[in-house]
Design an enzyme around this catalytic site. Structure first.
Site, PDB file in Angstrom:
ATOM      1  N   LYS A 109       0.836  -1.150  -0.019  1.00  0.00           N
ATOM      2  CA  LYS A 109      -0.167  -0.046  -0.020  1.00  0.00           C
ATOM      3  C   LYS A 109       0.975   1.235  -0.318  1.00  0.00           C
ATOM      4  O   LYS A 109       2.048   1.188   0.357  1.00  0.00           O
ATOM      5  CB  LYS A 109      -0.857   0.083   1.092  1.00  0.00           C
ATOM      6  CG  LYS A 109      -2.023   0.936   1.119  1.00  0.00           C
ATOM      7  CD  LYS A 109      -3.082   0.006   0.131  1.00  0.00           C
ATOM      8  CE  LYS A 109      -4.473   0.783   0.210  1.00  0.00           C
ATOM      9  NZ  LYS A 109      -5.637  -0.096  -0.550  1.00  0.00           N
TER      10      LYS A 109
HETATM   11  P1  NAD Z   1     -12.602   7.577  -3.451  1.00  0.00           P
HETATM   12  O1  NAD Z   1     -11.672   8.693  -3.192  1.00  0.00           O
HETATM   13  O2  NAD Z   1     -12.969   7.235  -4.747  1.00  0.00           O
HETATM   14  O3  NAD Z   1     -13.797   7.767  -2.719  1.00  0.00           O
HETATM   15  C1  NAD Z   1     -13.938   8.072  -1.325  1.00  0.00           C
HETATM   16  C2  NAD Z   1     -15.415   8.470  -0.753  1.00  0.00           C
HETATM   17  O4  NAD Z   1     -15.533   8.550   0.538  1.00  0.00           O
HETATM   18  C3  NAD Z   1     -15.673  10.036  -1.511  1.00  0.00           C
HETATM   19  O5  NAD Z   1     -17.105   9.739  -1.629  1.00  0.00           O
HETATM   20  C4  NAD Z   1     -15.696  10.809  -0.245  1.00  0.00           C
HETATM   21  O6  NAD Z   1     -16.297  11.952  -0.244  1.00  0.00           O
HETATM   22  C5  NAD Z   1     -16.122   9.854   0.991  1.00  0.00           C
HETATM   23  N1  NAD Z   1     -15.655  10.199   2.240  1.00  0.00           N
HETATM   24  C6  NAD Z   1     -14.473  10.535   2.738  1.00  0.00           C
HETATM   25  N2  NAD Z   1     -14.550  11.055   3.965  1.00  0.00           N
HETATM   26  C7  NAD Z   1     -16.024  10.778   4.113  1.00  0.00           C
HETATM   27  C8  NAD Z   1     -16.518  10.809   5.589  1.00  0.00           C
HETATM   28  N3  NAD Z   1     -15.912  11.436   6.820  1.00  0.00           N
HETATM   29  N4  NAD Z   1     -17.899  10.545   5.421  1.00  0.00           N
HETATM   30  C9  NAD Z   1     -18.483  10.017   4.709  1.00  0.00           C
HETATM   31  N5  NAD Z   1     -17.794  10.036   3.348  1.00  0.00           N
HETATM   32  C10 NAD Z   1     -16.545  10.425   3.083  1.00  0.00           C
HETATM   33  O7  NAD Z   1     -11.952   6.300  -2.773  1.00  0.00           O
HETATM   34  P2  NAD Z   1     -12.491   4.766  -3.282  1.00  0.00           P
HETATM   35  O8  NAD Z   1     -11.710   4.110  -4.091  1.00  0.00           O
HETATM   36  O9  NAD Z   1     -13.907   4.694  -3.687  1.00  0.00           O
HETATM   37  O10 NAD Z   1     -12.365   3.763  -1.900  1.00  0.00           O
HETATM   38  C11 NAD Z   1     -13.237   3.935  -0.829  1.00  0.00           C
HETATM   39  C12 NAD Z   1     -12.632   2.914   0.195  1.00  0.00           C
HETATM   40  O11 NAD Z   1     -12.675   1.753  -0.532  1.00  0.00           O
HETATM   41  C13 NAD Z   1     -11.149   2.952   0.936  1.00  0.00           C
HETATM   42  O12 NAD Z   1     -11.352   2.561   2.123  1.00  0.00           O
HETATM   43  C14 NAD Z   1     -10.345   2.309  -0.226  1.00  0.00           C
HETATM   44  O13 NAD Z   1      -9.204   1.691   0.604  1.00  0.00           O
HETATM   45  C15 NAD Z   1     -11.445   0.989  -0.543  1.00  0.00           C
HETATM   46  N6  NAD Z   1     -11.114   0.158  -1.459  1.00  0.00           N
HETATM   47  C16 NAD Z   1     -10.941   0.931  -2.729  1.00  0.00           C
HETATM   48  C17 NAD Z   1     -10.610  -0.037  -3.934  1.00  0.00           C
HETATM   49  C18 NAD Z   1     -10.718   0.467  -5.469  1.00  0.00           C
HETATM   50  O14 NAD Z   1     -10.550  -0.312  -6.207  1.00  0.00           O
HETATM   51  N7  NAD Z   1     -10.807   2.040  -5.379  1.00  0.00           N
HETATM   52  C19 NAD Z   1     -10.459  -1.365  -3.619  1.00  0.00           C
HETATM   53  C20 NAD Z   1     -10.594  -1.808  -2.408  1.00  0.00           C
HETATM   54  C21 NAD Z   1     -10.983  -1.066  -1.458  1.00  0.00           C
END
Ligand code: NAD
Length: 420
Positions: A109
């Site tokens: 990561k």
């Molecule tokens: P992203 O940046 O596209 O979206 C994050 C979202 O969370 C946004 O809508 C943001 O406004 C919201 N957010 C941030 N702080 C917040 C709060 N305090 N309250 C409510 N919403 C809040 O990120 P993503 O890629 O969608 O990732 C989200 C989660 O999924 C993370 O934990 C990431 O590690 C996990 N994840 C992502 C992937 C991937 O392929 N993108 C894969 C596995 C896990």
């Protein structure tokens, strides 16, 4: 260093979860220590010139948890709260996830402590290019392959590919995954994590006898993962009653029109003010009655304070580490919530990243249908393995999923032996 890592809440949480699984497996002490601590912790400074002309120095991190089963694989996040401890915890979870899914990777990561929302596209490009340059000695298709995570996207991966390929002298698409299609990204990668989340939710509904077309879901986070989970679930007929993001939370008991919300968010940069729903307090939203509660934003949001108040049948961990160990214990004692642990729930992302890497190495492109069908086959198999293990060993889904992943890594380490 061990103490520094243990001082971080998220690392301590990952470590507690690992210990529970390792205790369960009764792991030999030497293998246990080798599995637990990261192989490489890399910290770099990333200086860039801001648009105002000022030079600013950011801190960037990459943790390669172990390389025993293949290259490390894992996302790169841009967020103001990124720390080495958080990144190390996320790298550890990636390990167990890759092993659980049977992917030939160790966990990695990375992150840069910055606020991408306050940076221009040019500043983000410079930041990404400089970070990739600093990482050149440590990354490669056979050592470390990054992917998008919070605050990063396909464009970030395109810049990384460009830097690595420029230094290598030829295009190396297998250096990262989650790239744009025109740079040999994979069909289906953008929606893969959200699609996988939705798929595992419907598997849980099936086990509980819940009809998709009568079910409701609440989603925290409407970025890549949350929006595609919402879109896929609503395609299956599930009503999405609540959605929140950093700007606020919205509520509509009749169901939120997800496609219209995506258009609104693209324009307004958040869910706040969406005309097709009412505003609701974001914390209160989490404890409203629903069939599936899907935290898809960040770590440690299901806590001992709100775990007793949850009114969901399924808790689908789309984010990494959304449930604290204290909340986990409460949920286990309650016994009325079907938990889909993060290492299973959001494994669609890394699985399709693996497919992208395989396609790049073979110089061959699969169709979206092929990708999603292969993904569902692998998720279905792992979902059954986890629920079967939990049932036969009378343990929680989290311990079952982690035990299966940790066991795989421990076996490889024991078989390879100690060098020298
Ligand atoms: P992203 O940046 O596209 O979206 C994050 C979202 O969370 C946004 O809508 C943001 O406004 C919201 N957010 C941030 N702080 C917040 C709060 N305090 N309250 C409510 N919403 C809040 O990120 P993503 O890629 O969608 O990732 C989200 C989660 O999924 C993370 O934990 C990431 O590690 C996990 N994840 C992502 C992937 C991937 O392929 N993108 C894969 C596995 C896990």
């Amino acid at each position: 260093m061990k103490n520094d890592l243990m001082a971080n809440d998220v690392f301590r949480m990952a470590s507690t979860q690992f210990d529970r699984a390792a205790d369960y497996l009764d792991l030999d002490e030497s293998v246990r220590e080798r599995c637990k601590w990261p192989k490489r912790l890399i910290t770099v400074t990333v200086p860039i010139q801001r648009d105002c002309g000022k030079t600013e120095v950011f801190f960037g991190y990459r943790v390669q948890h172990h390389l025993s089963r293949g290259p490390v694989k894992g996302g790169l996040r841009y967020n103001p709260n990124v720390t080495l401890g958080e990144v190390a915890a996320l790298a550890m979870w990636m390990n167990w996830k890759c092993a659980l899914m049977g992917l030939p990777y160790g966990g990695g990561k990375g992150g840069i402590a910055c606020d991408p929302r306050s940076m221009s596209p040019g500043e983000l490009e410079n930041l990404t290019r400089r970070f990739t340059t600093e990482m050149l000695p440590f990354i490669g298709p056979k050592t470390d392959v990054m992917a998008p995570d919070m605050g990063t996207n396909a464009q970030t991966m395109a810049w990384m590919t460009d830097v690595y390929s420029t230094y290598t002298g030829h295009l190396v698409p297998s250096i990262v995954t989650g790239k744009p299609l025109e740079l040999q990204g994979s069909a289906g990668r953008t929606q893969a994590t959200g699609h996988g989340v939705a798929f595992t939710v419907t598997r849980a509904f099936y086990k509980l006898g819940i009809d998709d077309s009568k079910a409701t879901a609440i989603i925290q986070g409407f970025g890549n993962v949350g929006s595609y989970a919402a879109l896929t679930l609503s395609g299956y007929g599930v009503k999405i009653t609540g959605i929140s993001d950093i700007t606020g939370a919205i509520w509509n008991p009749k169901g939120i029109d997800v496609e219209k919300l995506i258009t609104h968010v693209a324009k307004e940069k958040g869910v706040k003010g969406f005309p097709g729903a009412e505003a609701i307090d974001p914390d209160e939203m989490l404890t409203q009655p629903c069939d599936a509660l899907i935290p898809a934003a960040m770590e440690r949001v299901i806590t001992k304070e709100n775990a007793t108040k949850l009114q969901c049948r399924v808790l689908a961990e789309a984010a990494n580490g959304p449930t604290t160990p204290e909340a986990d214990t409460i949920i286990e004692e309650r016994g009325d919530i079907f938990l889909i642990p993060d290492v299973l729930c959001n494994a669609g992302g890394v699985t399709v990243s693996y497919f992208e890497w395989v396609q790049n190495l073979q110089h061959y492109q699969w169709t979206e249908q092929e990708v999603l069908t292969k993904l569902e086959t692998m998720l279905e198999k792992t979902f059954e393995n986890v629920t079967h293990f939990a049932k036969t060993h009378q343990t929680s889904h989290r311990v079952a999923a982690l035990a299966l992943g940790v066991k795989e890594v421990a076996t490889v380490k024991a078989t390879r032996g100690l060098f020298p």
